[in-house]
Motif scaffolding. Structure first.
Motif, short mmCIF file in Angstrom:
data_model
loop_
_atom_site.label_atom_id
_atom_site.label_comp_id
_atom_site.label_asym_id
_atom_site.label_seq_id
_atom_site.Cartn_x
_atom_site.Cartn_y
_atom_site.Cartn_z
N MET A 103 22.39 38.15 72.93
CA MET A 103 23.50 38.77 72.37
C MET A 103 24.10 37.91 71.11
SD MET A 103 25.52 41.16 74.94
CE MET A 103 24.63 42.01 76.25
N ASN A 104 24.31 36.78 71.38
CA ASN A 104 24.99 35.88 70.42
C ASN A 104 23.86 35.71 69.31
OD1 ASN A 104 24.70 32.94 69.16
ND2 ASN A 104 26.81 33.20 69.94
N LEU A 105 22.61 35.63 69.63
CA LEU A 105 21.56 35.47 68.45
C LEU A 105 21.57 36.84 67.51
CD1 LEU A 105 18.65 33.79 70.21
CD2 LEU A 105 19.62 33.03 67.97
N LEU A 106 21.92 38.00 68.07
CA LEU A 106 21.73 39.30 67.45
C LEU A 106 22.87 39.65 66.52
CD1 LEU A 106 20.19 41.68 70.51
CD2 LEU A 106 19.11 40.90 68.28
N ASP A 107 24.25 38.88 67.27
CA ASP A 107 25.34 39.20 66.48
C ASP A 107 25.31 38.10 65.32
OD1 ASP A 107 26.60 41.04 68.04
OD2 ASP A 107 27.61 39.58 69.35
N SER A 109 22.80 36.54 63.79
CA SER A 109 21.73 35.99 63.01
C SER A 109 21.24 37.24 61.98
CB SER A 109 20.66 35.56 63.78
OG SER A 109 20.98 34.66 64.44
N ASP A 110 20.74 37.17 61.03
CA ASP A 110 20.21 38.11 60.20
C ASP A 110 18.74 38.66 60.60
OD1 ASP A 110 22.20 39.05 58.31
OD2 ASP A 110 21.73 37.20 57.15
N ILE A 111 18.60 39.54 61.35
CA ILE A 111 17.18 39.95 61.65
C ILE A 111 16.83 41.36 61.10
CG2 ILE A 111 15.85 40.35 63.72
CD1 ILE A 111 17.79 38.76 65.28
N ASP A 112 15.73 41.70 60.20
CA ASP A 112 15.59 42.76 59.61
C ASP A 112 15.16 43.72 60.54
OD1 ASP A 112 12.78 42.70 59.95
OD2 ASP A 112 12.54 41.27 58.29
N ALA A 113 14.99 45.01 60.08
CA ALA A 113 14.74 46.12 60.80
C ALA A 113 13.35 46.14 61.41
CB ALA A 113 14.82 47.37 59.75
N GLU A 115 11.69 43.47 62.57
CA GLU A 115 12.07 42.62 63.64
C GLU A 115 12.88 43.29 64.77
OE1 GLU A 115 11.42 37.84 61.87
OE2 GLU A 115 13.40 39.18 61.33
N LEU A 116 13.79 44.18 64.48
CA LEU A 116 14.49 44.59 65.37
C LEU A 116 13.60 45.54 66.14
CD1 LEU A 116 17.90 45.27 63.64
CD2 LEU A 116 17.62 43.69 65.41
N LEU B 119 20.87 45.18 75.82
CA LEU B 119 20.44 44.78 74.71
C LEU B 119 19.78 45.82 73.93
CD1 LEU B 119 18.94 41.37 76.29
CD2 LEU B 119 20.68 41.51 75.00
N LEU B 122 22.44 47.20 71.84
CA LEU B 122 22.84 46.47 70.82
C LEU B 122 22.04 46.44 69.61
CD1 LEU B 122 25.13 44.27 70.20
CD2 LEU B 122 23.84 42.74 71.21
N ILE B 123 20.62 46.38 70.08
CA ILE B 123 19.81 46.75 68.94
C ILE B 123 19.82 47.79 68.21
CG2 ILE B 123 17.23 46.46 68.51
CD1 ILE B 123 16.77 44.39 70.49
N LYS B 126 22.41 47.54 65.82
CA LYS B 126 22.25 46.55 64.80
C LYS B 126 21.44 47.68 63.78
CE LYS B 126 23.45 42.62 64.71
NZ LYS B 126 23.63 41.80 63.27
N GLN B 130 22.28 48.30 59.67
CA GLN B 130 21.54 48.04 58.50
C GLN B 130 21.51 49.25 57.65
OE1 GLN B 130 18.10 45.73 59.54
NE2 GLN B 130 19.29 43.98 60.26
#
Lengths: 136, 136
Positions: A103-107, A109-113, A115-116, B119, B122-123, B126, B130
């Motif tokens: 969760m910390n990483l998702l919150d 970091s910038d992760i593009d669509a 990758e999500l 998770l 959360l995704i 996200k 975006q």
DNA sequence: GCAATTCTTTTAATTAATTAGAAGATAGTA
DNA sequence: TACTATCTTCTAATTAATTAAAAGAATTGC
């Protein structure tokens, strides 16, 4: 008592492991070269030898004689070192709760669509795996 | 040149920060007590003072006089330290690719079904965020 | 064989991290 | 006031990490 000495590679040691994971075995001179070009780290030849020997003493590296010089190669696998360092930080920062770390990483970091979506797939796969495991 | 000295708290320093994030300000004696009961770390009083003063020098802690003793409290926030240490490991182990780090966690850790669902939510959130950002 | 080159070993210096005793200061109490 | 308890500061010892010069050993080219 004083400094305990980590079970995990130090900053420089990790840099060297990365070099050797990419290509090995290598001569001292080659490790030195790669540290310079790759990591922008310029060290004297003797400094590199010293570190390599320390790492050999810690059982991080293999060492074999090749003529008058030594060839070094990793004795530890990348995934094991990565896993160890991750679980170390996991316990120290998140009390061992991996989803908190995710969760910390998702919150933060910038992760593009794309990758999500990849992550979502991975999670779905995990959920299925768990269902199979419980239905044995 | 020699040891550079990390920008992030050391093992013991992090332990102390955790104590103080939980409750502060605290007297040296109280920090010592909590290190013992909480982290199972028994240190002499003077050792604790030494560390606390070093941490004060590094601007990790506030220090205020209370009678003849000092009260210590964190000057750095938990989320900032966590974020810093995470991004440090992220760059050192995963070349700065956060989804690679998430994947590693999903692969190597036990995360139960409920947490996986959390998770996933959360995704999804996200992904929506975006989309909104791109439709301004 | 000798000189130059190239390695390793030896030695050592510096800084950070950890730990703690001893000495000094201060405040309360009998 | 003198004793005691409690804090801090001073000093210092140990180990790890990093860096590298100097000395030694071995191989190679003339």
């Amino acid at each position: 008592m004083a400094r305990p000495g980590s079970e995990y590679p130090t900053e420089l040691e990790l840099e060297i492991l990365k070099v050797l994971w990419e290509e090995s075995p290598l001569l001292v001179r080659e490790v030195r070269q790669k540290l310079e070009t790759g990591a922008g780290r310029t060290l004297a030849h003797s400094s590199v030898i010293t570190i390599l020997n320390i790492m050999h003493g810690k059982d991080f590296l293999h060492r074999q004689k090749e003529g008058k010089s030594f060839l070094f190669s990793p004795k530890v696998e990348k995934k094991d070192v990565t896993g160890g360092m991750m679980s170390d930080l996991l316990s120290r920062l998140f009390n061992g709760d991996p989803s908190a770390m995710v969760m910390n990483l998702l919150d933060t970091s910038d992760i593009d669509a794309d990758e999500l979506n990849e992550l979502r797939k991975l999670i779905n796969r995990k959920v299925k795996e768990q269902k199979n495991e419980s239905n044995l």
